[in-house]
Motif scaffolding. Sequence first.
Motif, PDB file in Angstrom:
ATOM      1  N   GLY A  42      -8.829 -11.876  -1.211  1.00 32.02           N
ATOM      2  CA  GLY A  42      -8.237 -10.997  -2.226  1.00 32.02           C
ATOM      3  C   GLY A  42      -7.750  -9.681  -1.646  1.00 32.02           C
ATOM      4  O   GLY A  42      -8.171  -9.252  -0.561  1.00 32.02           O
ATOM      5  N   TRP A  43      -6.842  -9.030  -2.412  1.00 31.55           N
ATOM      6  CA  TRP A  43      -6.196  -7.795  -1.936  1.00 31.55           C
ATOM      7  C   TRP A  43      -7.176  -6.659  -1.778  1.00 31.55           C
ATOM      8  O   TRP A  43      -7.058  -5.834  -0.882  1.00 31.55           O
ATOM      9  CB  TRP A  43      -5.085  -7.379  -2.927  1.00 31.55           C
ATOM     10  N   GLN A  44      -8.156  -6.609  -2.694  1.00 32.40           N
ATOM     11  CA  GLN A  44      -9.127  -5.521  -2.656  1.00 32.40           C
ATOM     12  C   GLN A  44      -9.857  -5.500  -1.317  1.00 32.40           C
ATOM     13  O   GLN A  44      -9.981  -4.457  -0.678  1.00 32.40           O
ATOM     14  CB  GLN A  44     -10.131  -5.722  -3.806  1.00 32.40           C
ATOM     15  N   GLU A  45     -10.297  -6.696  -0.879  1.00 33.90           N
ATOM     16  CA  GLU A  45     -11.035  -6.789   0.393  1.00 33.90           C
ATOM     17  C   GLU A  45     -10.134  -6.489   1.592  1.00 33.90           C
ATOM     18  O   GLU A  45     -10.566  -5.891   2.570  1.00 33.90           O
ATOM     19  CB  GLU A  45     -11.671  -8.179   0.543  1.00 33.90           C
ATOM     20  N   LEU A  46      -8.871  -6.927   1.500  1.00 34.91           N
ATOM     21  CA  LEU A  46      -7.916  -6.654   2.584  1.00 34.91           C
ATOM     22  C   LEU A  46      -7.719  -5.145   2.734  1.00 34.91           C
ATOM     23  O   LEU A  46      -7.759  -4.597   3.849  1.00 34.91           O
ATOM     24  CB  LEU A  46      -6.580  -7.333   2.282  1.00 34.91           C
ATOM     25  N   GLU A  47      -7.535  -4.463   1.595  1.00 40.83           N
ATOM     26  CA  GLU A  47      -7.330  -3.016   1.602  1.00 40.83           C
ATOM     27  C   GLU A  47      -8.564  -2.293   2.151  1.00 40.83           C
ATOM     28  O   GLU A  47      -8.460  -1.403   2.999  1.00 40.83           O
ATOM     29  CB  GLU A  47      -7.054  -2.550   0.160  1.00 40.83           C
ATOM     30  N   THR A  48      -9.746  -2.708   1.663  1.00 38.06           N
ATOM     31  CA  THR A  48     -11.003  -2.086   2.105  1.00 38.06           C
ATOM     32  C   THR A  48     -11.196  -2.269   3.607  1.00 38.06           C
ATOM     33  O   THR A  48     -11.535  -1.319   4.325  1.00 38.06           O
ATOM     34  CB  THR A  48     -12.204  -2.714   1.353  1.00 38.06           C
ATOM     35  N   ALA A  49     -10.978  -3.508   4.095  1.00 40.90           N
ATOM     36  CA  ALA A  49     -11.148  -3.789   5.528  1.00 40.90           C
ATOM     37  C   ALA A  49     -10.196  -2.937   6.359  1.00 40.90           C
ATOM     38  O   ALA A  49     -10.574  -2.414   7.420  1.00 40.90           O
ATOM     39  CB  ALA A  49     -10.913  -5.271   5.799  1.00 40.90           C
ATOM     40  N   LEU A  71       3.308  -4.704   2.446  1.00 40.93           N
ATOM     41  CA  LEU A  71       2.138  -4.226   3.195  1.00 40.93           C
ATOM     42  C   LEU A  71       2.153  -2.714   3.412  1.00 40.93           C
ATOM     43  O   LEU A  71       1.132  -2.041   3.283  1.00 40.93           O
ATOM     44  CB  LEU A  71       2.079  -4.918   4.561  1.00 40.93           C
ATOM     45  N   LEU A  72       3.337  -2.165   3.745  1.00 42.99           N
ATOM     46  CA  LEU A  72       3.419  -0.734   4.052  1.00 42.99           C
ATOM     47  C   LEU A  72       3.147   0.092   2.797  1.00 42.99           C
ATOM     48  O   LEU A  72       2.528   1.158   2.858  1.00 42.99           O
ATOM     49  CB  LEU A  72       4.794  -0.389   4.636  1.00 42.99           C
ATOM     50  N   GLU A  73       3.594  -0.409   1.664  1.00 39.47           N
ATOM     51  CA  GLU A  73       3.380   0.292   0.386  1.00 39.47           C
ATOM     52  C   GLU A  73       1.896   0.287   0.012  1.00 39.47           C
ATOM     53  O   GLU A  73       1.334   1.294  -0.398  1.00 39.47           O
ATOM     54  CB  GLU A  73       4.213  -0.414  -0.704  1.00 39.47           C
ATOM     55  N   ILE A  74       1.243  -0.874   0.193  1.00 40.17           N
ATOM     56  CA  ILE A  74      -0.159  -1.021  -0.234  1.00 40.17           C
ATOM     57  C   ILE A  74      -1.120  -0.332   0.729  1.00 40.17           C
ATOM     58  O   ILE A  74      -2.049   0.355   0.315  1.00 40.17           O
ATOM     59  CB  ILE A  74      -0.509  -2.524  -0.361  1.00 40.17           C
ATOM     60  N   LEU A  75      -0.897  -0.509   2.038  1.00 42.58           N
ATOM     61  CA  LEU A  75      -1.880  -0.022   3.019  1.00 42.58           C
ATOM     62  C   LEU A  75      -1.573   1.376   3.560  1.00 42.58           C
ATOM     63  O   LEU A  75      -2.449   2.027   4.120  1.00 42.58           O
ATOM     64  CB  LEU A  75      -1.991  -1.011   4.194  1.00 42.58           C
ATOM     65  N   GLN A  76      -0.332   1.844   3.400  1.00 48.59           N
ATOM     66  CA  GLN A  76       0.080   3.179   3.881  1.00 48.59           C
ATOM     67  C   GLN A  76      -0.394   3.432   5.329  1.00 48.59           C
ATOM     68  O   GLN A  76      -1.114   4.395   5.597  1.00 48.59           O
ATOM     69  CB  GLN A  76      -0.514   4.264   2.958  1.00 48.59           C
TER      70      GLN A  76
END
Length: 507
Positions: A42-49, A71-76
Amino acid sequence: LLFLQRVLLLVASDVDALCACKILQALFQCDHVQYTLVPVSGWQELETAFLEHKDQFKYFVLINCGANVDLLEILQPEEDTLFFVCDSHRPINVVNVYNDTQIKLLVKQDDDLNVPAYDDIFRDDEDEEEDSENESDGSEPSEKRRRFEEDVIERTMKRRQRREWEARRREILFDYEQYEYHGTSSAMVMFDLAWIMSKDLNDMLWWAIVGLTDQWVQDKITQMKYVTDIGILQRHVSRHNHRNEDEENSLSIDCMRIAFEYDLRLALYQHWSLYESLCNTSYTSASLKLWSVQGQKRLQEFLADMGLPLKQVKQKFNSMDMSLKENLREMIEESANKFGMKDLRVQTFSIHFGFKNKFSASDIVYATSSLMENIEKEGHETTNFIKALDSLSRGNLDKLHQGLDLAKKQLRAIQQTVASCICTNLVISQGPFLYCSLMEGTPDVKLFSKPVSLCLLSKYLLKSFVCSTKNKRCKLLPLVMAAPMDVEQGTVIMVGIPPETDSSDKK
């Protein structure tokens, strides 16, 4: 590029991703590349990691996650961060496709991504700048009025063109992003990479086969795509497993051999009894309608037609008479055709470890996904992920056998749940969807709090429901399925399954 840098591997929780990860780990080992592995679901775990590790790493490899979002928008990320994305999810986000500096997509050259042209979806902002510069021309002297009017007309035309372009862009993006489907298996893409680098091994080839078979078992790709990819892998299998006949007897006890074969579409039948496998495979269960008394009679007729004694059919496959096993596939196929099961034969691969152990690719898929979503021991999800990853290595046959036992329990639970949902009319047709919700307290409901298990259940249920209903309209509807995820937190997991009769070339 990666030799002196430590790499972060972010791997999704599915069997294809695990297989791609195994191939990449083997390649990293060849080149002494250091890496850290983090499983994500899931996206939440990807962002957290990413947030946890972004200060220590500059290179990130994403397997079966990250391609279909910006990816660039979500992870900055920082400007010197580099992402390598190997993801079978389609469509790929257009920003990821056209970003050359920070995002490197790993896709097969012959994969048709159908990405819209750059000029149709991106536009330079020079026009607005011109507009804003010309705004000051309004207070010009009267002799320049004509030029001002021309500017106004030109600006109006530009604005209209921009509006038309934006409307067309919305339409193009809607068409492109309308359906989600899957491209070539990530494990196959990784194996291709190993092959190009001349570092491909038989183990890697087997993992590529398991990755493709996972897509087929989970119904993520069309039959045509599956057969095409099987053909590609078959050539590699011939290359890696070519032996002369007289060498056959000199196989060592720890050797590994892959073989192409036409096998039966019966889940785990070589590690189960034929009877159990027939009852717990969705294809045979739905075709014979085994949840009904009439269906059970048809099963008895089917076995009688094959001429197989019940005693033989109900004992372990390994213990069956050799004389019966020799022509078993032909006997089953012949009878299956009479009972309307024309697709019981499937192209696949099997693997032999030494003399004793033989597994088909689908056996490994069922075992690995059951280990990954094991709910019996209340361990951390990462522990299950590592166990599932280990079971893919040929030295860990005990873990593989544990996975096979879990898979049998899972398939039994799925068939029992499907039968109870159909017999108690839990599938409701309302509006453009079919709905089914599993209540707390339903037997084995905890098993379906995991995504892969719930997807398998939903696909089996829809297939069976379509076979059982007389309502023609229901056969064309998608299914929305819900199950309790965490009772204490009151969360629910939901999945949507496209219509069973969908003839689309995308899954």
